[in-house]
Motif scaffolding. Structure first.
Motif, PDB file in Angstrom:
ATOM      1  N   THR A  40      -6.583  -6.847   2.374  1.00  0.00           N
ATOM      2  CA  THR A  40      -7.001  -6.779   0.966  1.00  0.00           C
ATOM      3  C   THR A  40      -6.067  -7.552   0.042  1.00  0.00           C
ATOM      4  N   LEU A  47      -8.941  -5.645  -4.326  1.00  0.00           N
ATOM      5  CA  LEU A  47      -7.709  -4.864  -4.469  1.00  0.00           C
ATOM      6  C   LEU A  47      -7.687  -4.158  -5.822  1.00  0.00           C
ATOM      7  N   ILE A  81      -1.678  -1.926  -3.389  1.00  0.00           N
ATOM      8  CA  ILE A  81      -2.591  -1.022  -4.089  1.00  0.00           C
ATOM      9  C   ILE A  81      -1.864  -0.346  -5.245  1.00  0.00           C
ATOM     10  N   ASP A 124      -2.796   3.960   1.957  1.00  0.00           N
ATOM     11  CA  ASP A 124      -4.083   3.318   2.245  1.00  0.00           C
ATOM     12  C   ASP A 124      -5.008   4.261   3.005  1.00  0.00           C
TER      13      ASP A 124
END
Length: 479
Positions: A40, A47, A81, A124
């Motif tokens: 990602t 993202l 993230i 994640d």
């Protein structure tokens, strides 16, 4: 909400983040499906969408007043993230290192924070929750508070229950079951692959993956060397060294990394009264002979110090036995202690047993090293300590950078890479100060090399190091 979840899942499948095959997870389970969210980072729009959706999963309009002070991504996949979430919501981040560096700030948690700040932990995906708990542990160790954890994917194998046991609320955007259902509905998972994945889900839906013990943490030692000598009755050389340190009021070892016997003997005679251990690398002495050993032994008796040959044995047992007892150097005849790597397994210790126990020599296991990028970390270090515990009659202690909670008090801890100025050389050697090593890292013996033997007056420099190291030891005891 279902449309948004479907959008994310299908995009993950499109960029090959959803992989089918046979994969061993961190938990040890073999899975026919693997979610690789590292890809990602090459999809900024996705993202950003993931970060936004995860944040809203925890903090919507109804509880917006409970927003966290800080964000922290579990290293390393969750860091992008967390960064996206931080920028979108104007919330500061802190970063947790997997291991504190031995130089620079030496911090495990990087960033600006104050005690009591609440941190939202971001991951994640979760299986057992072990990685999340490691991060929470380190955040709490610096006074931060954690109540909530958010993940993109819950594999539904015990993480939620495990985190709840530790007082943490887990928020997930979707579960593995929801991901599979979305792929099936979109026609992305069919035939034998679908059957295999479905069987895996059915078999593992109720399986709770146990959380493995986390890495032992640094601890302080507040027992005196005299007290620890009484604990070390299982190893005569450890006991002898503890008593010698108490008697001489010194916890200084000097590494005589010199290349002629005259240089080594001159240094040993000059600093002998200040040290408890002289560390040699006999194979770099260009004019080595048996007379050198006789003179060195005489100096060790005159000044009351022990001889430590830093051979770093690392071969198979039979070869090591010959390296120790035979050859040009016959190390077993004159050394009081030697270093041993654990890469060959416990058999390497067995090869020393007869001669070591007969002579009362001690083995020092290399648990950690001071060189930059050393692989002696994590699980390797833990295995070294466990190996030593099983062989306490032979192993007297460790070469390490800090005292860990699984290192019993009867082991001697010796730390190289010590200088009055914590700098580094051009070959990757990193240095720490005596005060930091003894007080903060709670090791026992500092090993100093170039800081003493390259000085204009090695004796006075050795006295300086000895005084600082011993004062640091006494301060540690008084706390």
């Amino acid at each position: 909400m279902e449309n948004e979840i479907e959008k994310i899942v299908l995009k993950l499948n499109e960029i090959d983040a959803v992989k089918l095959g046979e994969f061993k997870l961190k938990s040890g389970i073999i899975s026919p499906i693997y979610i690789d969210l590292r890809v990602t980072v090459s999809e900024p729009k996705l993202l950003s969408l993931i970060g936004d959706f995860m944040y809203k999963r925890v903090y919507n309009d109804s509880n917006s007043g409970n927003k966290p002070k800080l964000l922290c991504g579990v290293p390393y996949t969750a860091l992008p993230i967390a960064t996206a979430m931080s920028v979108q919501n104007d919330i500061p981040m802190v970063i947790r290192r997997k291991e504190a560096k031995a130089y620079g700030t030496k911090q495990l948690i990087e960033g600006r924070f104050k005690e009591g700040d609440n941190v939202l932990v971001i991951e994640d995906l979760v299986t057992s929750g072990a990685s999340v708990l490691e991060t929470v542990r380190d955040l709490k160790s610096v006074g931060l508070t954690v109540t909530d954890v958010v993940v993109l994917l819950d594999r539904q194998q015990g993480a939620k229950q495990e985190l709840e046991k530790n007082g943490l609320r887990l928020h997930s955007v979707f579960t593995m079951e929801q991901l599979i259902d979305t792929l099936i509905k979109a026609g992305k998972l069919v035939g034998p692959q679908l059957e295999l994945v479905q069987k895996f889900l059915d078999a593992n839906r109720q399986v709770v993956v146990p959380v493995q013990p986390t890495t032992p943490q640094p601890v302080k030692s507040h027992l005196s060397f005299q007290e620890r000598s009484q604990l070390a009755n299982c190893n005569k050389m450890a006991q002898k060294l503890f008593r010698l340190m108490s008697e001489k009021k010194s916890n200084l070892a000097v590494a005589a990394d010199l290349t002629t016997k005259a240089e080594v003997l001159k240094l040993a005679d000059a600093i002998g009264s200040e040290i408890v251990v002289l560390k040699t690398h006999v194979d770099i002495i260009s004019d080595y002979d048996e007379d050198f050993v006789k003179q060195l032994k005489a100096l060790s008796e005159k000044h009351k110090f022990l001889i430590f040959e830093d051979r770093k044995f690392a071969d198979i047992g039979n070869t090591v036995k010959y390296q120790y007892q035979s050859g040009v150097y016959k190390i077993s005849e004159w050394s009081d202690m030697v270093t041993v790597h654990a890469v060959a397994g416990p058999g390497i210790i067995d090869s020393f047993k007869d001669s070591v126990l007969q002579k009362e020599c001690g083995l020092l296991m290399l648990a950690q090293m001071s060189s930059k990028g050393s692989l002696c970390v994590g699980e390797y270090t833990q295995q070294v300590v466990e190996m030593a515990k099983q062989n306490q009659d032979c192993v007297m202690g460790f070469i390490c950078q800090e005292r860990l909670s699984n290192m019993p008090e009867h082991f001697v801890l010796m730390t190289p890479g010590v200088q009055l100025n914590n700098t580094a050389d051009t070959l990757g050697q990193q240095y720490n100060t005596p005060d930091y090593i003894v007080q903060e890292k709670s090791t026992d013996v500092i090993i100093v090399g170039r800081g003493i033997y390259q000085s204009q007056d090695p004796k006075s420099e050795a006295h300086k190091y000895r005084t600082i190291a011993w004062d640091s030891y006494e301060k540690r005891l008084s706390k």
